[in-house]
Design an enzyme around this catalytic site. Sequence first.
Site, PDB file in Angstrom:
ATOM      1  N   PRO A  64       0.831  -1.211   0.000  1.00 48.67           N
ATOM      2  CA  PRO A  64       0.000   0.000   0.000  1.00 48.67           C
ATOM      3  C   PRO A  64       0.861   1.254   0.000  1.00 48.67           C
ATOM      4  CG  PRO A  64      -0.857  -1.595   1.558  1.00 48.67           C
ATOM      5  CD  PRO A  64       0.455  -2.143   1.068  1.00 48.67           C
ATOM      6  N   CYS A  65       0.500   2.219  -0.847  1.00 52.84           N
ATOM      7  CA  CYS A  65       1.374   3.366  -1.039  1.00 52.84           C
ATOM      8  C   CYS A  65       1.132   4.497  -0.045  1.00 52.84           C
ATOM      9  CB  CYS A  65       1.216   3.907  -2.461  1.00 52.84           C
ATOM     10  SG  CYS A  65      -0.450   4.497  -2.831  1.00 52.84           S
ATOM     11  N   GLN A  66       0.051   4.434   0.748  1.00 50.71           N
ATOM     12  CA  GLN A  66      -0.267   5.567   1.618  1.00 50.71           C
ATOM     13  C   GLN A  66       0.865   5.873   2.598  1.00 50.71           C
ATOM     14  OE1 GLN A  66      -2.309   3.138   0.853  1.00 50.71           O
ATOM     15  NE2 GLN A  66      -4.304   3.939   0.270  1.00 50.71           N
TER      16      GLN A  66
ATOM     17  N   TYR B 127       3.975   5.802   2.073  1.00 45.99           N
ATOM     18  CA  TYR B 127       5.064   6.534   1.428  1.00 45.99           C
ATOM     19  C   TYR B 127       4.595   7.826   0.763  1.00 45.99           C
ATOM     20  CZ  TYR B 127       7.018   1.862   1.913  1.00 45.99           C
ATOM     21  OH  TYR B 127       7.423   0.645   2.408  1.00 45.99           O
ATOM     22  N   SER B 128       3.281   8.011   0.669  1.00 48.75           N
ATOM     23  CA  SER B 128       2.730   9.180  -0.003  1.00 48.75           C
ATOM     24  C   SER B 128       3.118  10.464   0.720  1.00 48.75           C
ATOM     25  CB  SER B 128       1.202   9.075  -0.063  1.00 48.75           C
ATOM     26  OG  SER B 128       0.622  10.316  -0.353  1.00 48.75           O
TER      27      SER B 128
END
Length: 387
Positions: free
Chosen positions: A61-63, A65-66
């Site tokens: 899930p990219c959140q 690193y966002s």
Amino acid sequence: IYKDYLQKNIDRDTLYNNVPKEVLERVINKTISSETIENIFGKIDDLLGEDKVDLIIGGPPCQAYSIIGRARKKNEGGMEGDDRNYLFERYADFLAKYEPKCFVFENVPGLISAGKGKYLQEMYEKFDALGYEVNIKLEEKYNRKKVQIFDTSAFGVLQKRERVIVFGCKKGLDVAFNLEEVILPEGANVMNGLLADLPTLKQGETMNVIKYEKEATEYQKMTKLREKGFDFTTQHIARMQNEQDLKIYKKAIDLWLKEGKRLNYASLEEDLKTHKNQKSFLNRFQVVNPNGFSHTMVAHISCDGHYYIYPDPNNPRSVSVREAARIQSFPDNYFFEGSRTSAFKQIGNAVPPVFAQQIAKAIKSTLLSLQNCERFAESELLECATF
């Protein structure tokens, strides 16, 4: 049967009763953690039988690193205490277990700066230790790793969306990852390429089954957005907006269409402001550019539509579920299960299918160049990697 389901002639149970059991059993919907991974491996091993794995595709899930996600958190960098930061280690567990020839790891550009680069460095070291060459290069001047950032607008998607694609292949295999750019048809833009053929929709209105009344655009033909055999689409559903939001939307649309400028929230009249924060996220009201590429579609669209305003001054509203799906390049016959909010979240979190197709082509070329991969027919891998 699927068409009957989309047109609400049959219910979901009837649809699923027509799906072969072996197809349903190939989907493993489980949380991946150190506690569950052995059980997941067991299920995969049962499904594989004697087959080997040539390729693993995925991305945590990219959140975590966002950059926007980190900015919304109070702790330093927005990363502290987030278990998702180390889900790449679970990804590496799959590489260690199945030893594929190649892998693809997708994430947001914020991965590069997250933890001041420490997570990217740890990923690089982990993949290297497992025996993989990756398209991460050492920047000698700063003694740090850097990766190439790909913008989906260069690969057939009418959306400016930057993503990091880490490609890895077993050391000793002389292969390259060549992602070819896509030339768009002349005049392809958000309005002419994606939205113009959909019927007018007012805020708060729902059109669940829409028969096509206009010819497909050249862009839609190129991307097969309107699939053969389907003369309709679904989920043209718009949010209801209050009067205050509609006034702001109208101002944002006029400013964008007449002057090419984004609305600054702090510049609004006081009676239109509801947020105390007037120092950050001042671009929270944004109009989708009708004459070019959309800005990045993110999962926040599930919370409100302020960041994705339909570009019509006579019809202020946020984009519909189907319009958002088209911006993400989903084919029109793809149905999003759950509520409207759930549909928006699925769309915002997705990798655009047209971009995924270009990655699939690059991977197909790579695998076909390797020995012992003759078992892949020319079309098989591409079909598996797309809808």
